[in-house]
Motif scaffolding. Structure first.
Motif, short mmCIF file in Angstrom:
data_model
loop_
_atom_site.label_atom_id
_atom_site.label_comp_id
_atom_site.label_asym_id
_atom_site.label_seq_id
_atom_site.Cartn_x
_atom_site.Cartn_y
_atom_site.Cartn_z
N ASP A 306 0.86 -1.19 0.00
CA ASP A 306 0.00 0.00 0.00
C ASP A 306 0.89 1.23 0.00
OD1 ASP A 306 -2.44 -1.25 -0.06
OD2 ASP A 306 -2.45 -1.59 2.11
N VAL A 308 0.83 5.44 -0.03
CA VAL A 308 0.10 6.71 -0.02
C VAL A 308 0.80 7.60 -1.04
CG1 VAL A 308 -0.70 8.64 1.39
CG2 VAL A 308 -0.41 6.38 2.41
N VAL A 309 0.11 7.87 -2.13
CA VAL A 309 0.77 8.43 -3.30
C VAL A 309 1.37 9.81 -3.03
CG1 VAL A 309 0.43 9.12 -5.69
CG2 VAL A 309 -0.72 7.09 -4.82
N ARG A 311 2.33 11.39 -0.34
CA ARG A 311 3.49 11.37 0.53
C ARG A 311 4.73 10.82 -0.21
NH1 ARG A 311 5.14 10.43 5.88
NH2 ARG A 311 7.32 11.09 5.71
N HIS A 336 -2.85 13.00 -1.54
CA HIS A 336 -2.50 12.66 -0.16
C HIS A 336 -3.53 11.72 0.44
CE1 HIS A 336 1.02 15.14 0.32
NE2 HIS A 336 0.41 16.09 -0.37
N HIS A 337 -4.71 11.67 -0.19
CA HIS A 337 -5.75 10.76 0.33
C HIS A 337 -5.90 9.56 -0.60
CE1 HIS A 337 -6.60 14.07 2.94
NE2 HIS A 337 -6.79 14.86 1.90
N THR A 338 -4.90 9.36 -1.44
CA THR A 338 -4.99 8.26 -2.40
C THR A 338 -3.98 7.18 -2.03
OG1 THR A 338 -5.58 9.85 -4.08
CG2 THR A 338 -4.94 7.66 -4.84
N THR A 339 -4.47 5.97 -1.90
CA THR A 339 -3.57 4.86 -1.61
C THR A 339 -3.70 3.86 -2.75
OG1 THR A 339 -4.04 5.15 0.72
CG2 THR A 339 -2.97 3.10 0.09
N ARG A 341 -2.09 0.10 -4.52
CA ARG A 341 -1.29 -1.11 -4.26
C ARG A 341 -0.37 -1.35 -5.45
NH1 ARG A 341 -1.70 -4.31 -0.19
NH2 ARG A 341 -0.86 -6.20 -1.14
N ARG A 344 6.67 -1.19 -4.37
CA ARG A 344 7.22 0.12 -4.02
C ARG A 344 8.38 0.52 -4.93
NH1 ARG A 344 6.44 3.63 0.08
NH2 ARG A 344 5.00 2.30 1.18
N THR A 452 -9.05 4.57 -2.84
CA THR A 452 -9.00 5.88 -2.21
C THR A 452 -9.43 5.76 -0.75
OG1 THR A 452 -9.70 6.75 -4.31
CG2 THR A 452 -9.72 8.27 -2.47
N GLY A 453 -8.60 6.33 0.15
CA GLY A 453 -8.94 6.25 1.58
C GLY A 453 -9.18 7.64 2.13
#
Lengths: 453, 219
Positions: A306, A308-309, A311, A336-339, A341, A344, A452-453
């Motif tokens: 996961d 957090v895009v 960041r 910032h509110h998008t995660t 998968r 990395r 999206t979280g």
């Protein structure tokens, strides 16, 4: 060495011989049985005939004891080999031999009163049919030697086997030759393969290969093709990499020579500064080459995590910030509110190169924006620059390795977007690139299965 | 000697410009085929250093255009591609010399001197005229066997005149050889340098041709 030819030859010859032997045995037994039957019938008929002749008085018998037995005329055999096949004896019930054919033994051929029997007479096995005429008190015995019968069968079988013995070598030769000619395409293929050098990856040609060989030839050619493509790819990559490294190395060397030769401290300082730029560029190029070869080497998509895009992009942009750029970076708050998968490292590779690319193509004082386009399907994370854009005819080529378009940045290598593309391909994300609408610049990024979280 | 350097790598271009400047060349540096064409249309160069892979085309195109115009300006190709086939292709397209990257700056300078010497049909690297001997490689001048110290500009003017002995060179032509585009040229700069030169190598060595320019005085 086990050769198909030898193996086929042995199998075919063994099978042929076996079938032949089997057929011969069959014929031998069958013929023997048939012959037995025929000859037995003949014995029986002969015995009855003699019986009836005696009854009709056509054969005179020596009725008295001590008299020599009458001779019974039997038809003379025409075939010399089988002469005196049949022997006939007529015995009275009181045990006197009262008539016999010429050549018939004097001892009784059989003790039976009637019917078939086999008996050894004078050291030879006989087959005898006995016929009793109770009215006249006589016993007619007709027999032939079993040895003769066996000879008949043996001669018949020999007639079958002899040609076979002559034919088998001929057959062996024919089998050997036809197996050889059947395997010729294989031999040609082998010779063709043996004759080629290690560098020769051209397709094998066997004329018009038979359907059994065709799959092998096709598979080989497929393999050669793939191998040639891979080698060509590797070769051109290495050649390009070498070329790409030579220019910055030439720049470095020249600047160092300038620094050494210059007496003016200002010139020397300028050369040192240029040297630094060249070192940075060269190390970036080396890093990109390593990334590229790593992406080539491991084709799987890696362990997804996961991310957090917003960041993550912030971190990457910060790590790339240098003192001598004045390009502003802006990150869409929605990111910032998008995660998502994704592996990395692949994400890092893609974003890093996208960001570098955007910054390099930005004019001084320009602005690079990371945006989330959730209206697209799938949603797209992209970076926008204010650079000159990409000529439409070059858009298809931007992900080619070492491709540098007409609007190239002065410090690019032509690898950035190729790395992005390769990384996204491995992460199974789609690559998105188009010129910006209404103003110059490019929007380039990737489609995501967003969480999206 | 005024030379044009065409190379798209910024660091290398800067290095060549400054480095060849140290070697006494007047360098104009451009980074694309378009700029190179513009430079060749507006000024005359004693030699050209040409990269092959440029953003808007190949250096070979520039070279072929040059030769098609019967322009014999010596050309030194500088390139990352230096297989035998590449070198043959470059030389057959009209290049005078070929250097693979990375190269030695001093070697570039030496080769530039060599190809311009060959272009002028001279056998000796040392220019000589009426007792004056100028060595472009070592950057020394001797008058009647005695060494004379000249400034960079003075050396360049004398070198230009000695490369074309007996020919009149205008002030503009001399200024072209002294200054690249980015340098400001004062209107009387050439006159000032010629004046200093006359003091150092002898008043009569350089002749003024009124309204036309300067030339070396014949013996």
């Amino acid at each position: 060495m086990s050769s198909i030819r030898t193996r086929l030859f042995i199998i075919l010859i063994a099978a042929t011989t076996l079938i032949w032997l089997f057929a011969t045995a069959w014929i031998y037994l069958d013929t023997k049985r048939q012959l037995q039957h025929v000859l037995d019938t003949r014995l029986m008929e002969a015995a009855r005939m003699v019986g009836s002749l005696v009854t009709s008085g056509e054969i005179a018998l020596s009725a008295r004891a001590g008299e020599a037995p009458a001779s019974i005329p039997l038809p003379e055999p025409t075939h010399v080999g089988y002469e005196r096949q049949l022997s006939c004896q007529i015995w009275s019930f009181d045990g006197r031999l009262i008539g016999r054919s010429s050549g018939a033994p004097e001892a009784a051929l059989s003790n039976e009163t009637s019917g078939f029997s086999e008996q050894e007479v004078g050291g030879e096995p006989w087959r005898v049919y006995a016929f009793a005429d109770r009215d006249r008190g006589i016993r007619v015995l007709v027999g032939d030697r079993l040895g003769l019968r066996d000879r008949l069968v043996t001669d018949l079988v020999r007639g079958l086997v002899l040609p076979a013995i002559v034919v088998v070598p001929l057959l062996a030769f024919l089998i050997w030759a036809s197996v050889g000619s059947g395997l010729r395409p294989l031999r040609r293929l082998t010779q063709g393969l043996k004759a080629r050098g290690p560098e020769d990856l051209s397709p094998v040609s066997v004329g018009n290969p038979p359907s059994e060989i065709r799959p092998v030839v096709d598979a080989l050619n497929g393999l050669f093709g793939k191998f040639a493509a891979a080698r060509e790819h590797e070769r051109s990559f290495t050649a390009f990499a070498a070329h790409e490294l030579r220019t910055p190395l030439a720049g470095l060397r020249t600047q160092v020579q300038v620094a050494l030769a210059a007496r003016d401290p200002e010139i020397r300082e300028g050369a040192m500064r240029q040297t630094l730029v060249a070192v940075d560029r060269t190390s970036r190029l080396v890093r990109q080459l390593l990334a590229m070869s790593e992406l080539d080497a491991v084709p799987d998509e890696g362990e997804p995590q996961d991310i957090v895009v917003g960041r993550a992009i912030e971190d990457i942009a910060a790590s790339l910030r240098t003192s001598h750029t004045d390009v502003g970076v802006e990150i869409d708050p929605a990111l910032h509110h998008t995660t998502i998968r994704m592996n990395r490292e692949l994400f890092h590779l893609a974003v890093r190169n996208l960001h570098e690319n955007a910054v390099q193509h930005s004019p001084a004082g320009g602005r690079v924006r990371w945006v989330l386009d959730s209206s697209a399907s799938p949603p797209v994370i992209a970076v926008e620059d204010e650079g000159p854009g990409i000529p439409e005819d070059e858009i298809g080529q931007v992900t080619d390795r070492f491709f540098r378009g007409r609007h190239r940045s002065p410090v690019g290598s032509g690898l950035g977007l190729a790395i992005v593309d390769a990384a996204l391909r491995r992460a199974k994300a789609s690559f998105v690139l188009h010129n910006r609408q209404g103003r110059s610049g490019v929007r380039v990024g990737f489609g995501i299965d967003v969480a999206t979280g | 000697m005024r030379i044009l350097v065409v190379e798209d790598d910024a660091v290398l271009l800067d290095g060549l410009k400054v480095g060849l400047g140290i070697h006494g060349f007047t360098v104009d540096a451009v980074a694309s085929c378009g700029d190179a064409r513009a430079a060749l249309a507006t000024a005359e160069f004693d030699a050209i250093v040409l990269d092959l892979m440029l953003p808007d085309g190949s250096g070979l195109d520039i070279l072929r255009e040059l030769r098609r115009r019967q322009d014999a300006t010596p050309v030194l190709l500088l390139t990352a591609k230096d297989t035998v086939a590449d070198r043959i292709g470059g030389l057959d397209s009209g290049a005078d010399d070929y250097l693979g990257k990375p190269f030695d700056l001093d070697e570039v300078a030496a080769r530039l001197r060599a190809i311009s010497r060959r272009a002028a049909g001279r056998a000796s690297p040392v220019l000589a005229w009426n007792g004056i001997e100028l060595d472009p490689g070592r950057r020394t001048v001797e008058v009647d066997g005695k060494p004379v110290g000249l400034s960079r500009r003075e050396f360049s003017i004398l070198e230009a005149l000695m490369r074309h002995p007996g020919t009149v060179l205008s002030k503009d032509q001399l200024a072209d050889r002294l200054y690249g585009w980015e340098e400001d040229v004062e209107s009387n700069a050439v006159e000032v340098h010629v004046h200093h030169l006359r003091v150092k190598i002898g008043r009569d060595a350089i002749e003024t041709v009124r309204g036309l320019g300067y030339r070396l005085r014949s013996a």
